[in-house]
Scaffold this active site. Structure first.
Site, PDB file in Angstrom:
ATOM      1  CG  ASP A 118      -0.174   0.087   2.550  1.00 27.49           C
ATOM      2  OD1 ASP A 118       0.847  -0.615   2.699  1.00 27.49           O
ATOM      3  OD2 ASP A 118      -0.588   0.864   3.422  1.00 27.49           O
ATOM      4  CD  GLU A 140       4.388   0.660   6.971  1.00 30.93           C
ATOM      5  OE1 GLU A 140       5.209   0.941   7.854  1.00 30.93           O
ATOM      6  OE2 GLU A 140       3.957   1.509   6.175  1.00 30.93           O
TER       7      GLU A 140
HETATM    8 ZN   LIG Z   1       6.821   2.113   4.055  1.00 31.83          ZN
END
Ligand SMILES: [Zn+2]
Length: 411
Positions: A81, A176
């Site tokens: 992401d 994340e």
């Molecule tokens: Zn990162």
């Protein structure tokens, strides 16, 4: 290796994988599924084994051992992401061959320029092949560079069977940037003894210390009365909230701290006479000082409760992640091997504490000690993000070198 890295990186960068903290699904956005499927196909096509993607979008694969030595299984991770705070739609990477050290026009129409006057680090990249944005989106080198580097290192090892190595596991993970990367990561299924996230910044970065982190939510209830007749009756929750903030040490805030210094950070303050809500994050490298910070907040809340009434103040503190150093120190050799790998390649390791967290901060406490390696990008999470393809080559080489060293040190 360089062309291969550029081609991969640009292909990944064009998929919009911006994560969304408001979403409750995993992955939080559909675009991450698109990249996950693309990566599954690619892992299979380069010859990786046990290629899987689970129902939460976690991609895993194996490079089987080609030695009889007893080498520990090591893993490499990168996240799919990109940051929610800047758009990742229609990323249109620009390639600059042999950068001359001057201004880079990212977008002529909108007058957006990446200049060494604003970003002096650009001086390090003279002569490099740079990849930039077109000025309207982020680039997503955080962390698609990490994915491209791991993929390219695996392909290199598959193409060079004469290089002996133990079993290597790789994983590409969702979300994340919204702090959920490890939440559904199956450590047992991954089956590595140690891992590295390839999610750091410039050349040489090597990190195994992160903050201890908590968030605190404070709600203060006031009592509203017509101001003309309020004497002795009104309780203004905004003013109690201000008292709370004023009792925290003023210099222990993000804008006054660096290095190993911790802080209290007031993220938001929303209030009226009747009710005020404060939202803080608490950060400290030292576990005892971290606990002391939380205790300090409890003390202030207790003293205000005593002054204004018990039911007026509620304080809720939740831990978010801990300093991974505590879990990595006992297996310190994994940091030393990364250090040695960089030195062998003529890269000066830059070991520094992360003033934040990585997926490794959580994974290390889930039983998978996971330091962080540089992926090469600069100016993450915005339109000025860029990366040197030459640094990406170094990153892929470090991954290969770490794998070699684990084999050489095994018996
Ligand atoms: Zn990162």
């Amino acid at each position: 290796m360089k062309q291969e890295l550029i081609e991969r990186f640009i292909r990944y960068a064009k998929v919009n994988t911006q994560s969304d903290p408001e979403s409750s699904t995993c992955p939080s956005t559909q675009g991450q599924w698109e990249l996950a499927r693309m990566l599954v196909e690619e892992l299979k096509s380069i010859g990786m084994e046990d290629v899987t993607v689970d129902e939460n979008g976690y991609v895993m694969a194996t490079l089987p051992a080609n030695t009889d030595k007893n080498v520990p299984v090591i893993g490499f991770l990168a996240h799919m992401d990109t940051a929610p705070e800047f758009t990742g739609a229609n990323v249109n990477p620009q390639l600059i061959d042999s950068y001359d050290g001057g201004d880079i026009v990212l977008n002529k129409e909108q007058g957006i320029i990446l200049s060494p006057n604003d970003f002096p680090e650009l001086a390090h990249y003279k002569g490099h092949t740079l990849i930039t944005t077109d000025g309207t989106t982020l680039l997503g080198a955080d962390d698609k560079a990490g994915i491209a580097e791991i993929m390219t290192a695996m392909n290199y090892l598959i193409q060079h069977p004469e290089i002996k190595h133990g079993k290597v596991r790789v994983a590409f993970t969702p979300d994340e940037e919204i702090g959920r990367g490890p939440h559904k990561f199956d450590v047992a299924k991954f089956g590595a003894q140690f891992a590295y996230t390839v999610d750091g910044g410039p050349l040489g970065e090597l990190e195994y210390e992160s903050f201890n982190a908590a968030e605190a939510k404070i709600t203060i209830k006031g009592k509203n009365v017509h101001p003309g007749t309020a004497k002795g009756k009104m309780i203004n929750s905004i003013k109690i909230a201000m008292e709370f903030q004023q009792q925290l040490p003023a210099d222990e805030a993000p804008e006054h701290t660096e290095g190993y210094e911790g802080f209290y950070h007031l993220l938001s303050f929303q209030g009226s006479v009747e009710e005020t809500k404060l939202h803080y994050i608490i950060r400290d490298f030292d576990r005892e000082q971290f606990e002391a910070r939380k205790a300090k907040m409890n003390e202030i809340a207790a003293s205000l409760a005593q002054k204004y009434g018990n039911d007026r103040i509620t304080l809720e503190i939740n831990d978010q992640y801990y300093n991974m150093r505590e879990k990595i120190e006992p297996v310190r050799h994994i940091v030393d091997i990364a250090h040695e790998a960089m030195t062998n390649l003529g890269i000066e390791p830059k070991v520094k504490p992360i003033r934040g967290g990585t997926d490794g901060s959580q994974l290390s406490y889930m039983g998978l000690p996971t330091p962080n390696l540089f992926a090469g990008g600069e100016n993450f999470h915005g339109r000025y993000e860029y990366i040197s393809a030459d640094t990406m080559v170094k990153s892929a080489e470090v991954i290969v070198e770490i794998i070699k060293l684990f084999e050489q040190k095994a018996s």
